[in-house]
Design a protein around this motif. Structure first.
Motif, PDB file in Angstrom:
ATOM      1  N   LEU A   1    -141.686   6.945  10.636  1.00  0.00           N
ATOM      2  CA  LEU A   1    -142.901   7.420  11.319  1.00  0.00           C
ATOM      3  C   LEU A   1    -142.916   7.001  12.782  1.00  0.00           C
ATOM      4  N   ILE A   2    -142.536   5.760  13.045  1.00  0.00           N
ATOM      5  CA  ILE A   2    -142.494   5.261  14.422  1.00  0.00           C
ATOM      6  C   ILE A   2    -141.465   6.041  15.235  1.00  0.00           C
ATOM      7  N   THR A   3    -140.296   6.261  14.660  1.00  0.00           N
ATOM      8  CA  THR A   3    -139.230   6.972  15.367  1.00  0.00           C
ATOM      9  C   THR A   3    -139.629   8.411  15.652  1.00  0.00           C
ATOM     10  N   ALA A   4    -140.177   9.089  14.665  1.00  0.00           N
ATOM     11  CA  ALA A   4    -140.614  10.475  14.875  1.00  0.00           C
ATOM     12  C   ALA A   4    -141.684  10.541  15.960  1.00  0.00           C
ATOM     13  N   THR A   5    -142.600   9.579  15.963  1.00  0.00           N
ATOM     14  CA  THR A   5    -143.635   9.518  16.994  1.00  0.00           C
ATOM     15  C   THR A   5    -143.016   9.338  18.376  1.00  0.00           C
ATOM     16  N   ALA A   6    -142.101   8.383  18.493  1.00  0.00           N
ATOM     17  CA  ALA A   6    -141.454   8.130  19.786  1.00  0.00           C
ATOM     18  C   ALA A   6    -140.693   9.360  20.274  1.00  0.00           C
ATOM     19  N   LEU A   7    -140.007  10.032  19.378  1.00  0.00           N
ATOM     20  CA  LEU A   7    -139.258  11.226  19.772  1.00  0.00           C
ATOM     21  C   LEU A   7    -140.194  12.354  20.201  1.00  0.00           C
TER      22      LEU A   7
ATOM     23  N   SER B   1    -149.469  13.756  11.172  1.00  0.00           N
ATOM     24  CA  SER B   1    -149.067  12.884  12.284  1.00  0.00           C
ATOM     25  C   SER B   1    -148.865  13.689  13.557  1.00  0.00           C
ATOM     26  N   ILE B   2    -148.184  14.813  13.437  1.00  0.00           N
ATOM     27  CA  ILE B   2    -147.949  15.664  14.613  1.00  0.00           C
ATOM     28  C   ILE B   2    -149.275  16.184  15.152  1.00  0.00           C
ATOM     29  N   THR B   3    -150.172  16.606  14.277  1.00  0.00           N
ATOM     30  CA  THR B   3    -151.487  17.083  14.701  1.00  0.00           C
ATOM     31  C   THR B   3    -152.239  15.979  15.440  1.00  0.00           C
ATOM     32  N   HIS B   4    -152.229  14.786  14.894  1.00  0.00           N
ATOM     33  CA  HIS B   4    -152.903  13.646  15.519  1.00  0.00           C
ATOM     34  C   HIS B   4    -152.304  13.344  16.899  1.00  0.00           C
ATOM     35  N   LEU B   5    -150.989  13.407  16.993  1.00  0.00           N
ATOM     36  CA  LEU B   5    -150.317  13.086  18.254  1.00  0.00           C
ATOM     37  C   LEU B   5    -150.562  14.120  19.350  1.00  0.00           C
TER      38      LEU B   5
ATOM     39  N   SER C   1    -144.206  21.935  19.965  1.00  0.00           N
ATOM     40  CA  SER C   1    -142.746  21.978  19.805  1.00  0.00           C
ATOM     41  C   SER C   1    -142.321  21.246  18.539  1.00  0.00           C
ATOM     42  N   ALA C   2    -142.887  20.072  18.308  1.00  0.00           N
ATOM     43  CA  ALA C   2    -142.560  19.293  17.112  1.00  0.00           C
ATOM     44  C   ALA C   2    -142.988  20.031  15.853  1.00  0.00           C
TER      45      ALA C   2
END
Length: 115
Positions: free
Chosen positions: A48-54, A83-87, A98-99
């Motif tokens: 989750l952290i890595t996907a967020t950072a990317l 997570s993508i929606t939140h970000l 894009s994600a």
């Protein structure tokens, strides 16, 4: 190819072989065999952290691999979408769009099964 010095990660070797031996070493032996195996965080949380950072960095090429890897590490399709929606509100709408496009493509072709 099997990495005999660690837990067996060979993604760097498969990607670059003898072309970039330093990057292969750091990818396979340090990042995945050591850092990803540290006991302080679960692989699920690291994913989750890595996907967020990317996503935040706009690194969509690497995000393709890490979304699949996150599912393999126990993150659900629904959790990744949420997570993508939140970000989107923190990292920017274009990066989230894009994600999400990548996630939709991956889940459409592979479902939520591990890579």
């Amino acid at each position: 190819m099997t990495n005999t010095t660690g837990n067996g990660w060979t993604g760097g070797q498969r990607a670059f072989g003898d072309f970039a031996p330093g990057l292969v070493h750091y990818t396979d032996q340090v990042l995945f065999d050591e850092v990803w195996e540290r006991p302080g965080l679960s692989k699920r949380d690291r994913s989750l952290i890595t996907a967020t950072a990317l996503l935040v960095g706009g690194n969509t090429e690497q995000l393709r691999f890490h979304l699949r890897f996150a599912v393999q590490n126990g993150v659900t399709q629904e959790e990744l979408i949420e997570s993508i929606t939140h970000l989107a509100f923190y990292a920017g709408w274009p990066r989230a769009m894009s994600a999400m496009t990548i996630a939709k493509e991956l889940f459409a072709t592979e479902g939520s099964a591990p890579a």
